[in-house]
Scaffold this motif. Structure first.
Motif, PDB file in Angstrom:
ATOM      1  N   HIS A 108       0.856  -1.185   0.000  1.00  0.00           N
ATOM      2  CA  HIS A 108       0.000   0.000   0.000  1.00  0.00           C
ATOM      3  C   HIS A 108       0.890   1.232   0.000  1.00  0.00           C
ATOM      4  CE1 HIS A 108      -2.945   2.989   1.482  1.00  0.00           C
ATOM      5  NE2 HIS A 108      -3.855   2.172   0.972  1.00  0.00           N
ATOM      6  N   ARG A 109       0.440   2.303  -0.631  1.00  0.00           N
ATOM      7  CA  ARG A 109       1.270   3.510  -0.750  1.00  0.00           C
ATOM      8  C   ARG A 109       1.522   4.165   0.595  1.00  0.00           C
ATOM      9  NH1 ARG A 109      -2.134   8.750  -2.081  1.00  0.00           N
ATOM     10  NH2 ARG A 109      -0.009   9.545  -2.201  1.00  0.00           N
ATOM     11  N   HIS A 110       0.699   3.883   1.607  1.00  0.00           N
ATOM     12  CA  HIS A 110       0.891   4.472   2.926  1.00  0.00           C
ATOM     13  C   HIS A 110       1.447   3.475   3.937  1.00  0.00           C
ATOM     14  CE1 HIS A 110      -0.622   8.401   1.924  1.00  0.00           C
ATOM     15  NE2 HIS A 110      -1.718   7.877   1.412  1.00  0.00           N
ATOM     16  N   LEU A 111       2.083   2.415   3.436  1.00  0.00           N
ATOM     17  CA  LEU A 111       2.823   1.480   4.280  1.00  0.00           C
ATOM     18  C   LEU A 111       4.241   1.394   3.730  1.00  0.00           C
ATOM     19  CD1 LEU A 111       0.178  -1.379   4.607  1.00  0.00           C
ATOM     20  CD2 LEU A 111       0.650   0.427   6.258  1.00  0.00           C
ATOM     21  N   VAL A 112       5.231   1.353   4.603  1.00  0.00           N
ATOM     22  CA  VAL A 112       6.617   1.327   4.147  1.00  0.00           C
ATOM     23  C   VAL A 112       6.863   0.079   3.301  1.00  0.00           C
ATOM     24  CG1 VAL A 112       7.500   0.153   6.212  1.00  0.00           C
ATOM     25  CG2 VAL A 112       9.003   1.649   4.895  1.00  0.00           C
ATOM     26  N   SER A 113       7.609   0.220   2.210  1.00  0.00           N
ATOM     27  CA  SER A 113       7.820  -0.864   1.249  1.00  0.00           C
ATOM     28  C   SER A 113       8.917  -1.817   1.720  1.00  0.00           C
ATOM     29  CB  SER A 113       8.200  -0.293  -0.123  1.00  0.00           C
ATOM     30  OG  SER A 113       7.154   0.488  -0.636  1.00  0.00           O
ATOM     31  N   PHE A 114       8.625  -3.101   1.618  1.00  0.00           N
ATOM     32  CA  PHE A 114       9.566  -4.146   1.996  1.00  0.00           C
ATOM     33  C   PHE A 114      10.410  -4.529   0.790  1.00  0.00           C
ATOM     34  CE2 PHE A 114      10.349  -8.754   3.011  1.00  0.00           C
ATOM     35  CZ  PHE A 114      11.150  -8.535   4.118  1.00  0.00           C
ATOM     36  N   VAL A 115      11.730  -4.618   0.971  1.00  0.00           N
ATOM     37  CA  VAL A 115      12.649  -4.935  -0.119  1.00  0.00           C
ATOM     38  C   VAL A 115      13.110  -6.386  -0.050  1.00  0.00           C
ATOM     39  CG1 VAL A 115      14.891  -4.383  -1.156  1.00  0.00           C
ATOM     40  CG2 VAL A 115      13.415  -2.540  -0.317  1.00  0.00           C
ATOM     41  N   GLY A 116      13.434  -6.884   1.139  1.00  0.00           N
ATOM     42  CA  GLY A 116      13.925  -8.253   1.245  1.00  0.00           C
ATOM     43  C   GLY A 116      14.299  -8.610   2.667  1.00  0.00           C
ATOM     44  N   TYR A 117      15.043  -9.702   2.829  1.00  0.00           N
ATOM     45  CA  TYR A 117      15.345 -10.227   4.154  1.00  0.00           C
ATOM     46  C   TYR A 117      16.668 -10.966   4.142  1.00  0.00           C
ATOM     47  CZ  TYR A 117      14.346 -14.908   2.480  1.00  0.00           C
ATOM     48  OH  TYR A 117      14.396 -16.083   1.792  1.00  0.00           O
ATOM     49  N   SER A 157      -1.914  12.767   8.897  1.00  0.00           N
ATOM     50  CA  SER A 157      -2.923  11.992   9.636  1.00  0.00           C
ATOM     51  C   SER A 157      -3.790  11.171   8.690  1.00  0.00           C
ATOM     52  CB  SER A 157      -3.806  12.933  10.459  1.00  0.00           C
ATOM     53  OG  SER A 157      -3.043  13.625  11.425  1.00  0.00           O
ATOM     54  N   ALA A 158      -4.212  11.791   7.585  1.00  0.00           N
ATOM     55  CA  ALA A 158      -5.066  11.083   6.629  1.00  0.00           C
ATOM     56  C   ALA A 158      -4.315   9.926   5.976  1.00  0.00           C
ATOM     57  CB  ALA A 158      -5.574  12.053   5.564  1.00  0.00           C
ATOM     58  N   GLY A 159      -3.044  10.136   5.643  1.00  0.00           N
ATOM     59  CA  GLY A 159      -2.249   9.069   5.031  1.00  0.00           C
ATOM     60  C   GLY A 159      -2.057   7.904   5.971  1.00  0.00           C
ATOM     61  N   ALA A 160      -1.716   8.201   7.243  1.00  0.00           N
ATOM     62  CA  ALA A 160      -1.550   7.134   8.230  1.00  0.00           C
ATOM     63  C   ALA A 160      -2.855   6.388   8.440  1.00  0.00           C
ATOM     64  CB  ALA A 160      -1.040   7.719   9.550  1.00  0.00           C
ATOM     65  N   ALA A 161      -3.974   7.120   8.450  1.00  0.00           N
ATOM     66  CA  ALA A 161      -5.281   6.479   8.615  1.00  0.00           C
ATOM     67  C   ALA A 161      -5.591   5.548   7.446  1.00  0.00           C
ATOM     68  CB  ALA A 161      -6.369   7.541   8.741  1.00  0.00           C
ATOM     69  N   ARG A 162      -5.234   5.954   6.231  1.00  0.00           N
ATOM     70  CA  ARG A 162      -5.463   5.090   5.067  1.00  0.00           C
ATOM     71  C   ARG A 162      -4.624   3.820   5.161  1.00  0.00           C
ATOM     72  NH1 ARG A 162      -5.163  10.327   2.258  1.00  0.00           N
ATOM     73  NH2 ARG A 162      -7.293  10.944   1.729  1.00  0.00           N
ATOM     74  N   GLY A 163      -3.380   3.953   5.640  1.00  0.00           N
ATOM     75  CA  GLY A 163      -2.549   2.768   5.821  1.00  0.00           C
ATOM     76  C   GLY A 163      -3.141   1.807   6.833  1.00  0.00           C
ATOM     77  N   LEU A 164      -3.629   2.347   7.949  1.00  0.00           N
ATOM     78  CA  LEU A 164      -4.256   1.503   8.969  1.00  0.00           C
ATOM     79  C   LEU A 164      -5.546   0.871   8.457  1.00  0.00           C
ATOM     80  CD1 LEU A 164      -3.951   3.303  12.434  1.00  0.00           C
ATOM     81  CD2 LEU A 164      -2.987   1.113  11.726  1.00  0.00           C
ATOM     82  N   THR A 165      -6.331   1.648   7.705  1.00  0.00           N
ATOM     83  CA  THR A 165      -7.573   1.111   7.143  1.00  0.00           C
ATOM     84  C   THR A 165      -7.287  -0.082   6.246  1.00  0.00           C
ATOM     85  OG1 THR A 165      -8.646   3.272   7.239  1.00  0.00           O
ATOM     86  CG2 THR A 165      -9.604   1.647   5.743  1.00  0.00           C
ATOM     87  N   TYR A 166      -6.219   0.016   5.463  1.00  0.00           N
ATOM     88  CA  TYR A 166      -5.833  -1.104   4.608  1.00  0.00           C
ATOM     89  C   TYR A 166      -5.505  -2.336   5.444  1.00  0.00           C
ATOM     90  CZ  TYR A 166      -2.897  -3.973   1.562  1.00  0.00           C
ATOM     91  OH  TYR A 166      -2.345  -5.019   0.874  1.00  0.00           O
ATOM     92  N   LEU A 167      -4.725  -2.151   6.508  1.00  0.00           N
ATOM     93  CA  LEU A 167      -4.372  -3.283   7.366  1.00  0.00           C
ATOM     94  C   LEU A 167      -5.604  -3.917   7.993  1.00  0.00           C
ATOM     95  CD1 LEU A 167      -1.259  -1.858   9.272  1.00  0.00           C
ATOM     96  CD2 LEU A 167      -1.247  -3.472   7.373  1.00  0.00           C
ATOM     97  N   HIS A 168      -6.533  -3.092   8.430  1.00  0.00           N
ATOM     98  CA  HIS A 168      -7.701  -3.584   9.168  1.00  0.00           C
ATOM     99  C   HIS A 168      -8.801  -4.141   8.274  1.00  0.00           C
ATOM    100  CE1 HIS A 168      -6.776  -0.816  12.875  1.00  0.00           C
ATOM    101  NE2 HIS A 168      -5.886  -1.782  12.707  1.00  0.00           N
ATOM    102  N   GLU A 169      -8.952  -3.585   7.064  1.00  0.00           N
ATOM    103  CA  GLU A 169     -10.123  -3.917   6.256  1.00  0.00           C
ATOM    104  C   GLU A 169      -9.812  -4.634   4.948  1.00  0.00           C
ATOM    105  OE1 GLU A 169     -12.477  -0.419   5.689  1.00  0.00           O
ATOM    106  OE2 GLU A 169     -12.743  -0.068   7.849  1.00  0.00           O
ATOM    107  N   ASP A 170      -8.642  -4.397   4.371  1.00  0.00           N
ATOM    108  CA  ASP A 170      -8.360  -4.936   3.040  1.00  0.00           C
ATOM    109  C   ASP A 170      -7.371  -6.088   3.032  1.00  0.00           C
ATOM    110  OD1 ASP A 170     -10.092  -3.092   1.879  1.00  0.00           O
ATOM    111  OD2 ASP A 170      -8.536  -1.562   1.730  1.00  0.00           O
ATOM    112  N   CYS A 171      -6.682  -6.329   4.133  1.00  0.00           N
ATOM    113  CA  CYS A 171      -5.792  -7.482   4.218  1.00  0.00           C
ATOM    114  C   CYS A 171      -6.603  -8.707   4.648  1.00  0.00           C
ATOM    115  CB  CYS A 171      -4.678  -7.234   5.234  1.00  0.00           C
ATOM    116  SG  CYS A 171      -3.443  -6.057   4.682  1.00  0.00           S
ATOM    117  N   HIS A 172      -6.229  -9.865   4.130  1.00  0.00           N
ATOM    118  CA  HIS A 172      -6.915 -11.108   4.477  1.00  0.00           C
ATOM    119  C   HIS A 172      -5.878 -12.160   4.859  1.00  0.00           C
ATOM    120  CE1 HIS A 172     -10.673  -9.446   2.966  1.00  0.00           C
ATOM    121  NE2 HIS A 172     -10.000  -9.051   1.903  1.00  0.00           N
ATOM    122  N   PRO A 173      -5.798 -12.566   6.131  1.00  0.00           N
ATOM    123  CA  PRO A 173      -6.581 -12.044   7.251  1.00  0.00           C
ATOM    124  C   PRO A 173      -6.161 -10.630   7.632  1.00  0.00           C
ATOM    125  CG  PRO A 173      -4.962 -13.604   8.033  1.00  0.00           C
ATOM    126  CD  PRO A 173      -4.892 -13.640   6.547  1.00  0.00           C
TER     127      PRO A 173
END
Length: 242
Positions: A108-117, A157-173
């Motif tokens: 998501h654009r409002h979550l930090v991007s993961f590159v690798g491990y 605030s709005a960007g952080a809220a959109r990131g949290l909304t994605y985690l809570h509502e659009d991720c499965h689980p």
């Protein structure tokens, strides 16, 4: 932490150069360095040590109870943030595997991007895209910083809220972060917010309240009902966000 017994971390052959270590599960590896699941990159410990100048203190971006984060420069020129977990042994591997599984499915654009491990002996590291403009905490509280205007505050605030909304509502689980605070909201050069640090997240397997015996988070940001009872819901993150 939530269970990592998912088919998502599928078993791999033991041909990976680091898989010979008996203390590390082979299922975390891909023999062609392609990563786990849909992860984009596997890094050797030596690569990340070189990228961070030997994890030099001059490259230290931040430090928490379970991690240190260093700025790094990869061989291909990408700037990254390398998170080195402090926990060793089997507990560190368990938490690492859990975190890898979560991050690999979050985009998501409002979550930090993961590159690798990277996993090597007792070393567990994550590599993220480096976000240029520090944290919300830095801009609000560090001495000598100009006062952040209200339009920028609302944008963050709005960007952080959109990131949290994605985690809570659009991720499965669904995902509950558990440690939302100003130092875990990164800002790019346009002051767009990116929610960071998924070291404490929790998968919500169903709509019922999850009860955990391991309360984790930051005092002052933690919802009182979570701190007192261990009952964890999305509302715990909403309290922290507020």
């Amino acid at each position: 932490m939530w269970s990592t017994d998912s088919q998502f971390l599928r078993s791999q052959p033991s041909t990976h150069p680091l898989a010979a270590s008996p203390s590390i599960s082979n299922s975390i590896y891909s023999p062609d360095h392609g990563g786990v699941g849909n992860l984009r990159a596997w890094f050797s410990y030596e690569e990340l040590a070189e990228a961070t100048d030997g994890f030099s203190g001059s490259n230290l971006l931040g430090e928490g109870g379970f991690k240190c984060v260093y700025k790094g420069l990869l061989a291909d020129g990408r700037e990254v943030a390398v998170k080195q977990l402090k926990i060793g042994g089997s507990q560190g591997e368990h938490e690492f595997r859990a975190e890898v599984e979560i991050i690999s499915r979050v985009h998501h654009r409002h979550l930090v991007s993961f590159v690798g491990y990277c996993i090597s002996e007792h070393q567990r590291l994550h590599v993220y895209q480096y976000v240029l403009n520090n944290t919300l905490h830095y801009h609000l509280h560090c001495e000598g910083r100009p006062v952040m205007d209200w339009a920028t505050r609302i944008k963050v605030s709005a960007g952080a809220a959109r990131g949290l909304t994605y985690l809570h509502e659009d991720c499965h689980p669904r995902i509950i972060h558990r440690d939302i605070k100003s130092s875990n909201i990164l800002l790019d050069d346009n002051f767009d917010a990116q929610v960071a640090d998924f070291g404490l997240e929790k998968l919500a397997m169903d709509s019922n309240t999850h009860v955990t015996t391991r309360v984790m988070g930051t005092f002052g940001y933690m919802a009182p009902e979570y701190a007192s009872s261990g009952k964890l819901t999305e509302k715990s993150d909403v309290f922290s966000f507020g």
